[in-house]
Design a protein around this motif. Structure first.
Motif, mmCIF file in Angstrom:
data_model
loop_
_atom_site.group_PDB
_atom_site.id
_atom_site.type_symbol
_atom_site.label_atom_id
_atom_site.label_comp_id
_atom_site.label_asym_id
_atom_site.label_seq_id
_atom_site.Cartn_x
_atom_site.Cartn_y
_atom_site.Cartn_z
ATOM 1 N N THR A 145 32.521 44.320 -43.306
ATOM 2 C CA THR A 145 33.428 43.939 -42.221
ATOM 3 C C THR A 145 34.605 44.900 -42.142
ATOM 4 O O THR A 145 34.974 45.388 -41.056
ATOM 5 C CB THR A 145 33.936 42.505 -42.437
ATOM 6 N N GLY A 146 35.230 45.198 -43.296
ATOM 7 C CA GLY A 146 36.359 46.124 -43.325
ATOM 8 C C GLY A 146 35.969 47.507 -42.853
ATOM 9 O O GLY A 146 36.731 48.181 -42.131
ATOM 10 N N HIS A 147 34.776 47.962 -43.242
ATOM 11 C CA HIS A 147 34.297 49.286 -42.829
ATOM 12 C C HIS A 147 34.180 49.361 -41.308
ATOM 13 O O HIS A 147 34.639 50.339 -40.687
ATOM 14 C CB HIS A 147 32.937 49.552 -43.503
ATOM 15 N N GLU A 148 33.558 48.353 -40.700
ATOM 16 C CA GLU A 148 33.369 48.366 -39.251
ATOM 17 C C GLU A 148 34.699 48.197 -38.507
ATOM 18 O O GLU A 148 34.888 48.782 -37.434
ATOM 19 C CB GLU A 148 32.384 47.265 -38.842
ATOM 20 N N VAL A 149 35.618 47.425 -39.077
ATOM 21 C CA VAL A 149 36.952 47.310 -38.484
ATOM 22 C C VAL A 149 37.645 48.667 -38.493
ATOM 23 O O VAL A 149 38.322 49.058 -37.522
ATOM 24 C CB VAL A 149 37.801 46.253 -39.224
ATOM 25 N N GLY A 150 37.471 49.416 -39.583
ATOM 26 C CA GLY A 150 38.044 50.758 -39.673
ATOM 27 C C GLY A 150 37.532 51.667 -38.579
ATOM 28 O O GLY A 150 38.302 52.415 -37.950
ATOM 29 N N HIS A 151 36.231 51.625 -38.309
ATOM 30 C CA HIS A 151 35.657 52.430 -37.225
ATOM 31 C C HIS A 151 36.217 51.978 -35.874
ATOM 32 O O HIS A 151 36.531 52.815 -35.011
ATOM 33 C CB HIS A 151 34.130 52.306 -37.218
ATOM 34 N N ALA A 152 36.339 50.668 -35.710
ATOM 35 C CA ALA A 152 36.851 50.150 -34.431
ATOM 36 C C ALA A 152 38.286 50.603 -34.183
ATOM 37 O O ALA A 152 38.676 50.880 -33.041
ATOM 38 C CB ALA A 152 36.760 48.620 -34.437
ATOM 39 N N LEU A 153 39.095 50.698 -35.254
ATOM 40 C CA LEU A 153 40.500 51.078 -35.106
ATOM 41 C C LEU A 153 40.693 52.578 -34.924
ATOM 42 O O LEU A 153 41.554 53.018 -34.162
ATOM 43 C CB LEU A 153 41.290 50.597 -36.329
ATOM 44 N N TRP A 154 39.927 53.383 -35.651
ATOM 45 C CA TRP A 154 40.263 54.817 -35.712
ATOM 46 C C TRP A 154 39.166 55.785 -35.268
ATOM 47 O O TRP A 154 39.408 56.972 -35.162
ATOM 48 C CB TRP A 154 40.677 55.166 -37.147
ATOM 49 N N THR A 155 37.944 55.298 -35.036
ATOM 50 C CA THR A 155 36.883 56.201 -34.560
ATOM 51 C C THR A 155 36.632 55.936 -33.090
ATOM 52 O O THR A 155 36.048 54.903 -32.726
ATOM 53 C CB THR A 155 35.570 56.001 -35.347
ATOM 54 N N LYS A 156 37.096 56.841 -32.235
ATOM 55 C CA LYS A 156 36.912 56.673 -30.796
ATOM 56 C C LYS A 156 35.511 57.141 -30.405
ATOM 57 O O LYS A 156 35.087 58.233 -30.793
ATOM 58 C CB LYS A 156 37.961 57.464 -30.021
ATOM 59 N N SER A 157 34.800 56.314 -29.655
ATOM 60 C CA SER A 157 33.411 56.638 -29.292
ATOM 61 C C SER A 157 33.324 57.935 -28.498
ATOM 62 O O SER A 157 32.406 58.735 -28.688
ATOM 63 C CB SER A 157 32.791 55.495 -28.485
ATOM 64 N N GLU A 158 34.353 58.174 -27.625
ATOM 65 C CA GLU A 158 34.302 59.416 -26.829
ATOM 66 C C GLU A 158 34.482 60.652 -27.705
ATOM 67 O O GLU A 158 33.874 61.703 -27.461
ATOM 68 C CB GLU A 158 35.353 59.391 -25.707
ATOM 69 N N ASP A 159 35.312 60.533 -28.756
ATOM 70 C CA ASP A 159 35.485 61.659 -29.693
ATOM 71 C C ASP A 159 34.184 61.930 -30.446
ATOM 72 O O ASP A 159 33.792 63.087 -30.670
ATOM 73 C CB ASP A 159 36.599 61.353 -30.697
#
Length: 684
Positions: free
Chosen positions: A12-26
């Motif tokens: 859960t924490g890992h996916e939250v991290g992606h949601a916060l800081w990994t932009k899909s367009e980037d």
């Protein structure tokens, strides 16, 4: 399945991290700009996990305990002792996920890159670090290639490699792709998570009932097999017409003062006599080896028994010898052999059909010389008449190729499938010689021939193997054979598949196989065994570096199941020969060999590549255990051309040149004998 609160919280924490800081367009833009996906993913994982643990310190222990559980469950590796044998990017992945407990070691030149990963705070840092690791990995691959060429004796072909720092992302990614680069630990982790997720899903009743049970359809061989008499007629008309056109082109070229074709159809046809004379040497060697090994096997099975009749020549010794009876040597009858060749008659074979037919002719003449029944079939989808704009309509029309009855499987596109009977043991001497000569000319001049019916099409391998389940026992029974050897010669994967099971007598009334579930179970009525296509296809996922799509799993599972059904018939050997048209002479094509590796673990694959490269260098081919084949060989077609070359020494050559050419010629002769010996061990 892993049921653990720490694992749940970590995920859960890992996916939250992606949601916060990994932009899909980037992410999409980076992939479009040829940043390597595996490296980018590992570096970004390290960044977002560092940030999520900094923002929520309470989750740190969950991460530590979760990765410890997953490591113990072999989500990353099988043996902890192999960690430091892994490639750099996998050690980086374990270092940042499992922490200091993983005891990962890095070399001095690697430590600056590890520091770069640890210091990534922004997406820009991630891209910069990914690029640096790509350059470092490519530099390592270049060094390995350089070393391999030195070991293989190709010093003259070594060229100065381009500095990875001067390469574009596209060039770096292409180099990584050529060497089948991937992260073993990340792939293994992703697959394990996928299996865990699927196992946790509740399977609805409708899905449970969706398994399709079917059996291979009965082949209508009269509508499938094009007889050798028809092939002879087709070849004769094609060659005659093509010679007329070639002569017209030559006359036109002469009249216009242009270059005339130096070596055409007539010259190639004239070459046949010399080819047959040259090939007779290896055929004679094959005959000698076959008879020698066959006699040796029979000798090992001899037994001596006492007859109970007194031996008058031993009666004088009765006081001190109990063995005074005549003895009888029991020699069991030798086994009768037959051979069937299944040849890929597809478009991809165009560039090396000539050398393939050369080898096939040698095997046919070998069978004829030792009086062994033989059949040669080419599998194709393009036997037909040209109608318009190059399209073809099957000569056999829409006649039923395979039975359409309840419980039988349907082959997709089977209406265009044919087996071309190039050779048969039923041929008389004149027909055999005519077919050999015309097929030799046709194969070596294929691009110059206006063929009316024998064009090359796609690769219906599964249909071809399906027909073998009926042809092999028929040949075995007709000729009273003990052993039938099936040779499958192809240069790539089949591109046909089974796509349904009939539920009624009406044509076309069949259930379509669920493409994602791979839910076909193929039953063998003769042995009462069942073969799960999905399971067989997925079992090959651990082999090498294929693209494991659902379609691949389904098709390879169908091929595997059909081969297993063939092998369940008594007295059948199946030998696969993969013709590698991309490799240089006796050179090791890593991309092709990746496909047939018995493991996907990077460390194991690397060691196997080393061993197989040595085998290729020494023998000119490599051996593999693949699917249900008794033996599977990868042979570069350039090596076959080299084996056929003559010893060419001229008076103006230096002694050193003569020595080198003679040594090379002797080595190729030895390599051809090694391959013959391997085949004889299987078929005897």
């Amino acid at each position: 399945m892993v049921k653990n609160d720490n694992v749940h919280d970590m995920m859960t924490g890992h996916e939250v991290g992606h949601a916060l800081w990994t932009k899909s367009e980037d992410w999409i833009k980076a992939i479009d700009n040829d940043y390597n996906k595996d490296i980018l993913n590992i570096v970004e994982d390290a960044r977002i996990e560092k940030k999520i643990k900094t923002r929520y310190p309470g989750i740190v222990r969950n991460f530590i305990e979760a990765y410890k559980v997953l490591a113990d469950k072999k989500f990353f590796y099988d043996d902890v002792n192999t960690i430091n044998e892994m490639q750099f990017i996998d050690r980086v992945n374990l270092h940042f996920k499992c922490g200091m407990a993983s005891n990962v070691r890095f070399y001095a030149e690697e430590k600056p890159l590890v520091e770069m990963v640890a210091n990534c705070n922004t997406w820009k840092d991630v891209l910069k670090t990914t690029r640096a690791i790509m350059e470092f990995t490519v530099a390592q691959l270049q060094e390995e290639e350089h070393q391999e060429k030195l070991e293989d004796g190709f010093e003259d072909s070594i060229e100065e490699s381009k500095d990875p720092g001067e390469m574009s992302n596209d060039e770096l990614e292409e180099k990584l792709w050529e060497n089948s680069f991937s992260s073993e630990t990340q792939e293994r982790f992703d697959e394990s998570v996928e299996r865990m997720t699927e196992a946790e899903k509740d399977v609805p009743d409708s899905k449970k009932k969706n398994l399709l049970y079917g059996r291979l359809p009965k082949a209508n061989l009269n509508n499938i097999v094009v007889s050798y008499k028809d092939i002879l007629s087709n070849l004769s008309s094609d060659l005659t017409y093509s010679k007329v056109l070639e002569n017209e082109r030559r006359e036109t070229a002469k009249s216009n003062g242009r270059c005339v074709f130096p070596h055409g159809l007539q010259e190639t046809e004239n070459d046949f006599a010399q080819f047959r004379k040259k090939t007779s040497r290896i055929v004679n060697y094959m005959v000698k080896e076959f008879e020698r090994k066959k006699a040796a096997k029979e000798y090992r099975k001899e037994s001596i028994s006492k007859t109970g009749v007194l031996d008058v020549n031993k009666l004088f010794s009765y006081k001190y010898n109990d063995d005074v009876f005549l003895k009888n040597i029991i020699k069991p009858d030798g086994k009768n052999h037959g051979m069937v060749f299944l040849l890929d008659w597809s478009s991809s074979m165009k560039d090396h059909i000539g050398v393939t037919i050369n080898q096939l002719l040698a095997l046919v003449w070998f069978c004829k010389k030792i009086n062994v029944p033989f059949e040669v079939y080419g599998f194709t989808t393009s036997y037909g008449e040209i109608k318009y704009k190059g399209s073809r309509t099957s000569i056999k029309g829409s006649k039923e190729r395979f039975a359409e009855k309840a419980g039988m499987i349907n082959y997709q596109g089977h209406t265009f499938f044919n087996l071309l009977q190039f050779f048969s043991t039923k041929m008389n001497a004149q027909e055999l010689n005519s077919m050999s000569k015309m097929l030799y000319t046709f194969a070596h001049c294929y691009r110059d021939i206006n063929t009316s019916k024998l064009a090359m099409g796609s690769t219906p391998l599964i249909e071809g193997l399906g027909c073998m389940t009926e042809i092999l026992p028929m040949i075995k029974n007709n000729y009273n054979l003990d052993i039938v050897n099936l040779f499958v010669l192809t240069d790539g994967d089949g591109n046909s598949n089974m796509n349904g099971v009939y539920t009624g007598e009406t044509d076309g009334n069949w259930n379509k196989i669920d493409m994602s579930a791979d839910n076909l179970i193929i039953e063998n009525p003769a042995t009462k065994k069942s073969h799960d296509v999905g399971e067989l296809g997925r079992s090959l996922r651990n082999h090498g570096n294929y693209s494991y799509t659902n379609a691949w799993v389904r098709v390879k599972g169908q091929e595997y199941a059909t081969l297993k059904i063939i092998k369940e018939m008594p007295g059948i050997n199946v030998i696969g020969i993969f013709l590698d048209g991309d490799a240089m002479v006796s050179r090791y094509n890593k991309r092709i060999h990746d496909k047939f590796m018995p493991s996907r673990r990077w460390s194991e694959m690397k060691q196997l590549h080393i061993e197989q490269r040595k085998e290729m260098k020494k023998f000119g081919f490599t051996t593999h255990k693949w699917m249900a084949y008794d033996a599977f060989y990868i042979i570069p077609t350039s090596t076959i051309r080299e084996l056929e070359s003559e010893l060419e020494i001229t008076s103006d050559m230096k002694a050193s040149q003569m020595k080198r050419i003679f040594g090379k010629h002797q080595k190729t002769k030895w390599e051809s004998k090694v391959f013959v010996n391997r085949l004889m061990e299987i078929i005897c």
